[in-house]
Design a protein around this motif. Structure first.
Motif, PDB file in Angstrom:
ATOM      1  N   ALA A  46       0.842  -1.200   0.000  1.00 17.22           N
ATOM      2  CA  ALA A  46       0.000   0.000   0.000  1.00 17.22           C
ATOM      3  C   ALA A  46       0.876   1.249   0.000  1.00 17.22           C
ATOM      4  CB  ALA A  46      -0.919   0.003   1.213  1.00 17.22           C
ATOM      5  N   VAL A  47       0.496   2.207  -0.826  1.00 19.98           N
ATOM      6  CA  VAL A  47       1.204   3.486  -0.830  1.00 19.98           C
ATOM      7  C   VAL A  47       0.989   4.184   0.502  1.00 19.98           C
ATOM      8  CG1 VAL A  47       1.345   5.745  -1.923  1.00 19.98           C
ATOM      9  CG2 VAL A  47       1.035   3.707  -3.326  1.00 19.98           C
ATOM     10  N   THR A  48      -0.238   4.116   0.988  1.00 20.59           N
ATOM     11  CA  THR A  48      -0.552   4.681   2.298  1.00 20.59           C
ATOM     12  C   THR A  48      -1.762   3.960   2.863  1.00 20.59           C
ATOM     13  OG1 THR A  48      -1.113   6.704   3.515  1.00 20.59           O
ATOM     14  CG2 THR A  48      -1.984   6.496   1.286  1.00 20.59           C
ATOM     15  N   TYR A  84      -3.506   2.214  -3.305  1.00 23.94           N
ATOM     16  CA  TYR A  84      -2.480   1.597  -4.140  1.00 23.94           C
ATOM     17  C   TYR A  84      -2.401   2.303  -5.491  1.00 23.94           C
ATOM     18  CZ  TYR A  84      -3.178  -2.136  -0.739  1.00 23.94           C
ATOM     19  OH  TYR A  84      -3.298  -2.841   0.428  1.00 23.94           O
ATOM     20  N   THR A  85      -1.246   2.169  -6.141  1.00 29.33           N
ATOM     21  CA  THR A  85      -1.108   2.587  -7.539  1.00 29.33           C
ATOM     22  C   THR A  85      -0.683   1.378  -8.357  1.00 29.33           C
ATOM     23  OG1 THR A  85       1.220   3.205  -7.299  1.00 29.33           O
ATOM     24  CG2 THR A  85      -0.425   4.918  -6.889  1.00 29.33           C
ATOM     25  N   MET A  86      -1.072   1.377  -9.629  1.00 28.98           N
ATOM     26  CA  MET A  86      -0.727   0.261 -10.504  1.00 28.98           C
ATOM     27  C   MET A  86      -0.720   0.737 -11.945  1.00 28.98           C
ATOM     28  SD  MET A  86      -4.306  -1.849 -10.508  1.00 28.98           S
ATOM     29  CE  MET A  86      -4.288  -1.948  -8.739  1.00 28.98           C
ATOM     30  N   HIS A 160      -3.133   3.908 -12.538  1.00 26.57           N
ATOM     31  CA  HIS A 160      -4.416   4.042 -11.840  1.00 26.57           C
ATOM     32  C   HIS A 160      -4.211   3.901 -10.332  1.00 26.57           C
ATOM     33  CE1 HIS A 160      -6.958   3.911 -15.466  1.00 26.57           C
ATOM     34  NE2 HIS A 160      -6.042   3.078 -15.942  1.00 26.57           N
ATOM     35  N   ARG A 161      -5.166   4.469  -9.587  1.00 28.17           N
ATOM     36  CA  ARG A 161      -5.192   4.341  -8.131  1.00 28.17           C
ATOM     37  C   ARG A 161      -6.381   3.480  -7.723  1.00 28.17           C
ATOM     38  NH1 ARG A 161      -5.537   9.745  -8.320  1.00 28.17           N
ATOM     39  NH2 ARG A 161      -7.347   9.721  -6.931  1.00 28.17           N
ATOM     40  N   VAL A 162      -6.149   2.609  -6.759  1.00 28.74           N
ATOM     41  CA  VAL A 162      -7.227   1.788  -6.192  1.00 28.74           C
ATOM     42  C   VAL A 162      -7.220   2.003  -4.683  1.00 28.74           C
ATOM     43  CG1 VAL A 162      -8.135  -0.531  -5.846  1.00 28.74           C
ATOM     44  CG2 VAL A 162      -7.063   0.067  -8.017  1.00 28.74           C
ATOM     45  N   ARG A 163      -8.395   2.276  -4.146  1.00 25.15           N
ATOM     46  CA  ARG A 163      -8.512   2.555  -2.709  1.00 25.15           C
ATOM     47  C   ARG A 163      -9.581   1.648  -2.103  1.00 25.15           C
ATOM     48  NH1 ARG A 163      -7.780   7.305   0.785  1.00 25.15           N
ATOM     49  NH2 ARG A 163      -9.385   7.395   2.405  1.00 25.15           N
ATOM     50  N   ASP A 443       8.228   4.370 -19.369  1.00 23.74           N
ATOM     51  CA  ASP A 443       7.531   5.585 -18.939  1.00 23.74           C
ATOM     52  C   ASP A 443       6.396   5.250 -17.971  1.00 23.74           C
ATOM     53  OD1 ASP A 443       9.211   7.073 -20.509  1.00 23.74           O
ATOM     54  OD2 ASP A 443       7.801   7.245 -22.193  1.00 23.74           O
ATOM     55  N   SER A 444       5.655   4.184 -18.260  1.00 20.22           N
ATOM     56  CA  SER A 444       4.533   3.805 -17.396  1.00 20.22           C
ATOM     57  C   SER A 444       5.018   3.375 -16.017  1.00 20.22           C
ATOM     58  CB  SER A 444       3.730   2.669 -18.041  1.00 20.22           C
ATOM     59  OG  SER A 444       3.122   3.096 -19.236  1.00 20.22           O
ATOM     60  N   VAL A 445       6.085   2.582 -15.994  1.00 20.82           N
ATOM     61  CA  VAL A 445       6.616   2.106 -14.715  1.00 20.82           C
ATOM     62  C   VAL A 445       7.118   3.277 -13.875  1.00 20.82           C
ATOM     63  CG1 VAL A 445       8.506   0.814 -13.664  1.00 20.82           C
ATOM     64  CG2 VAL A 445       7.165  -0.221 -15.488  1.00 20.82           C
ATOM     65  N   LEU A 446       7.844   4.195 -14.503  1.00 22.11           N
ATOM     66  CA  LEU A 446       8.366   5.343 -13.761  1.00 22.11           C
ATOM     67  C   LEU A 446       7.246   6.283 -13.336  1.00 22.11           C
ATOM     68  CD1 LEU A 446      11.636   6.157 -15.746  1.00 22.11           C
ATOM     69  CD2 LEU A 446      11.363   4.860 -13.624  1.00 22.11           C
ATOM     70  N   ALA A 447       6.210   6.408 -14.174  1.00 19.70           N
ATOM     71  CA  ALA A 447       5.066   7.248 -13.800  1.00 19.70           C
ATOM     72  C   ALA A 447       4.367   6.680 -12.571  1.00 19.70           C
ATOM     73  CB  ALA A 447       4.088   7.356 -14.970  1.00 19.70           C
ATOM     74  N   ALA A 448       4.219   5.357 -12.528  1.00 18.93           N
ATOM     75  CA  ALA A 448       3.601   4.723 -11.360  1.00 18.93           C
ATOM     76  C   ALA A 448       4.462   4.928 -10.121  1.00 18.93           C
ATOM     77  CB  ALA A 448       3.393   3.235 -11.622  1.00 18.93           C
ATOM     78  N   LEU A 449       5.783   4.812 -10.295  1.00 20.33           N
ATOM     79  CA  LEU A 449       6.698   5.010  -9.175  1.00 20.33           C
ATOM     80  C   LEU A 449       6.603   6.441  -8.650  1.00 20.33           C
ATOM     81  CD1 LEU A 449       8.940   3.507  -7.573  1.00 20.33           C
ATOM     82  CD2 LEU A 449      10.583   4.477  -9.188  1.00 20.33           C
ATOM     83  N   ASP A 450       6.558   7.398  -9.572  1.00 18.88           N
ATOM     84  CA  ASP A 450       6.458   8.803  -9.166  1.00 18.88           C
ATOM     85  C   ASP A 450       5.117   9.084  -8.493  1.00 18.88           C
ATOM     86  OD1 ASP A 450       8.956   9.225 -10.223  1.00 18.88           O
ATOM     87  OD2 ASP A 450       8.219  10.012 -12.139  1.00 18.88           O
TER      88      ASP A 450
END
Length: 607
Positions: A46-48, A84-86, A160-163, A443-450
């Protein structure tokens, strides 16, 4: 020394990567293989979240950890959430599969042992997910099931974000209760959806049969389970289901009794033994629990992960010899199980056999160093076991030996952030585009990381802004402490804990000041009476002398009156009687004054 070694190794790897980047020779990144149409996320990533300060170790779970929510109905912080982000690789209809406890029912007619949940994807409105809105497919541990949300989601390719949110208590006892192990998105036209599954390409806890609906039944009430057992006392499943329900509600004593009854009535089954072992441990019966674990492990049908679970429990309880024996037997039975080997070595470290433990870990490293997949697994095991420094060492060494594997750098960024080393995280993140050729996938992987990092900062900032508006809200401050702890910001968590303690102390002092108002008033009155109290000894002496004098006067008046009453002179007799009455009145007055002085001395007249 280990910390210094990690810093030196990190510097070496980053310098090596920097020199490599300066040559302007970039390479194509190799991504971790992912089956087509599958996006997998572990709950502990979880991101948070405010569900817990840290994930719970559970060897029956997907990656040995899970989020567990089990709090009183009066708990603050509602809604409880995990976000979460994915990266969704392609546009289409996706089904959401969840591993954990199936959500509670919407109908009042069904048993409610788990809270319902709400799910939000990106900025869409959250949807309520009750038992009626999911299909349960598979049970893979005592509490965890795979279930799929009946509603599919049309998602465009991208980040995307999932909560997940828990807003309501379960109805059984008004507790917030929900376990989350993992979840995944599965595209409707994925080969996995049609049953074409290569088990080597999916996580170990991936559902065996996605189309299975044989256990898609809601929980029954406890009396209904008892009735079913009475109707068919030889059915082992009835006892197991009832024991599971008792475990859900925390009644481990009843679970133990149910399992014992099942062994007698329905016959032996190693599942009875395993669940009884867990229930004994949870209820504090340590020795009996370990005995039952050992009894279970004697069976040829014992599950592999239970060996690791039993060994870890013994190590936690400082029964190191039992732990060593279990790990040795398990490694002999499963020689390729990296988790068993690492935890055996860690147990040696715990019992101060440092040289043996480190030597064994070195042997493990030599066995995996040529395999990027095994190095990643080793780092994950270290991280799960509470050794982030060792995990960092593994990832740094992996990045040095296998620079094409981008997953090492991604995990380094996440673990640096998790351990509050943001400078190293930023340095590693900045380095990645200089090492690899650009692509949409990169780009997608780094965007998710950011977005992960941005989301963490955003959530923390929202807490800080709310606290600025409500500085005395201690429950809100406690939620911020949990958020700091989850994201590895232990210094900030400790500082906020200090703020909570100072605030609580201030409230205690304010409350104490109010409670002591009567005491303060009495102290003021005593201060006023202090000057008079100084004169008290002299006043007492004066009253004693006056009282003695009045007594003597009355005595003489009585003697004189006796003599005068014999006289024939009526006037004389009348005067004598008057003198006696005056003496009596004078004595009564002195007695009253003395009593008043005594009351004043005892504080009875202080108003």
């Amino acid at each position: 020394m280990k910390r210094i070694f990690t810093i030196v190794l990190a510097g070496f790897v980053l310098n090596f990567a920097g020199l490599y980047a300066e040559t302007n020779v970039k390479i194509d990144p190799v991504f971790t293989p992912q089956p087509k149409g599958l996006v997998w996320v572990e709950a502990e990533d979880a991101v948070t979240t405010n569900i817990a300060d840290q994930a719970t170790l559970d060897y029956a779970s997907s990656a040995y950890r899970m989020l567990q929510l089990n709090r009183e109905g009066t708990a603050k912080g509602v809604p409880f959430y995990a976000e979460y982000t994915m990266v969704v690789p392609e546009t289409g209809n996706w089904n959401l599969w969840i591993g954990g406890t199936p959500p509670g029912p919407e109908s009042d007619l069904l048993a409610s042992f788990v809270s319902p949940i709400y799910i939000r994807i990106d900025d869409a409105d959250p949807i309520a997910v009750h038992r009626e809105q999911v299909s349960v497919v598979e049970k893979y541990s005592n509490t965890n099931h795979w279930y799929v949300v009946k509603q599919s989601f049309n998602l465009p390719a991208g980040v995307h974000r999932v909560r997940f949110e828990v807003r309501e208590t379960r109805r059984y006892d008004s507790r917030y209760y929900f376990f989350l192990d993992a979840f995944f998105l599965l595209k409707s036209d994925s080969p996995l959806a049609s049953g074409s599954i290569d088990r080597s390409q999916v996580p170990r806890r991936f559902p065996i049969d996605l189309a299975n609906r044989r256990i898609d039944n809601p929980y029954l009430t406890i009396p209904q389970y008892e009735y079913a057992i009475q109707q068919n006392p030889k059915n082992k499943e009835g006892y197991l289901l009832l024991a599971q329900v008792y475990s859900l509600i925390g009644d481990h004593g009843s679970a133990i009794k149910t399992l014992s009854r099942g062994r007698v009535m329905a016959g032996e089954d190693i599942r009875f033994t395993l669940l009884a072992a867990k229930s004994r441990i949870w209820s504090g019966e340590i020795d009996e629990g370990i005995r039952l674990y050992k009894e279970y492990l004697k069976s040829p049908d014992a599950e592999q992960e239970v060996w690791a679970e039993a060994g870890k429990i013994c190590a936690w309880l400082m029964k190191y010899q039992d732990a060593e024996d279990i790990y040795k037997q398990a490694i002999a039975k499963y020689p390729d199980d990296l988790n068993l080997k690492v935890n055996y070595a860690l147990t040696l470290l715990w019992e101060s056999k440092v040289r043996d433990g480190e030597r064994y870990l070195a042997e493990v490293w030599n066995a995996v160093k040529d395999s990027p997949e095994k190095i990643l697994a080793l780092g994950s095991i270290y991280d799960t076991s509470g050794y982030p420094d060792k995990a960092l060492n593994a990832y740094l060494s992996g990045a040095q030996g296998h620079p094409e594997q981008i997953e090492f750098y991604l995990r380094l960024v996440r673990l640096y952030n998790k351990t509050n080393q943001s400078d190293k995280a930023n340095e590693t993140r900045t380095l990645i585009p200089t090492l690899y050729n650009g692509s949409e996938a990169l780009d997608s992987v780094l965007a998710a990381l950011d977005q992960e990092n941005a989301l963490k900062d955003q959530v923390l900032e929202q807490y800080r802004q709310r606290i600025a508006r409500e500085p005395d809200n201690l429950d809100l401050r406690l939620e911020l402490v949990r958020a700091y702890s989850w994201n590895g910001k232990l210094t900030e968590a400790l500082a906020e804990n200090q703020n909570i303690l100072v605030n609580k102390l201030y409230k205690i002092l304010v409350s104490m000041d109010s409670d002591l108002q009567d005491t303060y008033r009495l102290m003021d009155l005593l201060q006023i009476a202090k000057s008079q109290a100084v004169q008290l000894p002299a006043a007492i002496d004066m009253r004693i002398q006056s009282l003695k004098k009045a007594q003597e006067t009355l005595k003489q008046a009585m003697i004189q009156d006796v003599q005068n009453q014999k006289s024939t002179d009526a006037v004389k007799r009348e005067k004598s009687q008057k003198a006696l009455q005056d003496a009596q009145a004078a004595l009564a007055k002195e007695v009253a004054l003395t009593a008043a002085l005594n009351a004043w001395a005892n504080g009875e007249l202080i108003q």
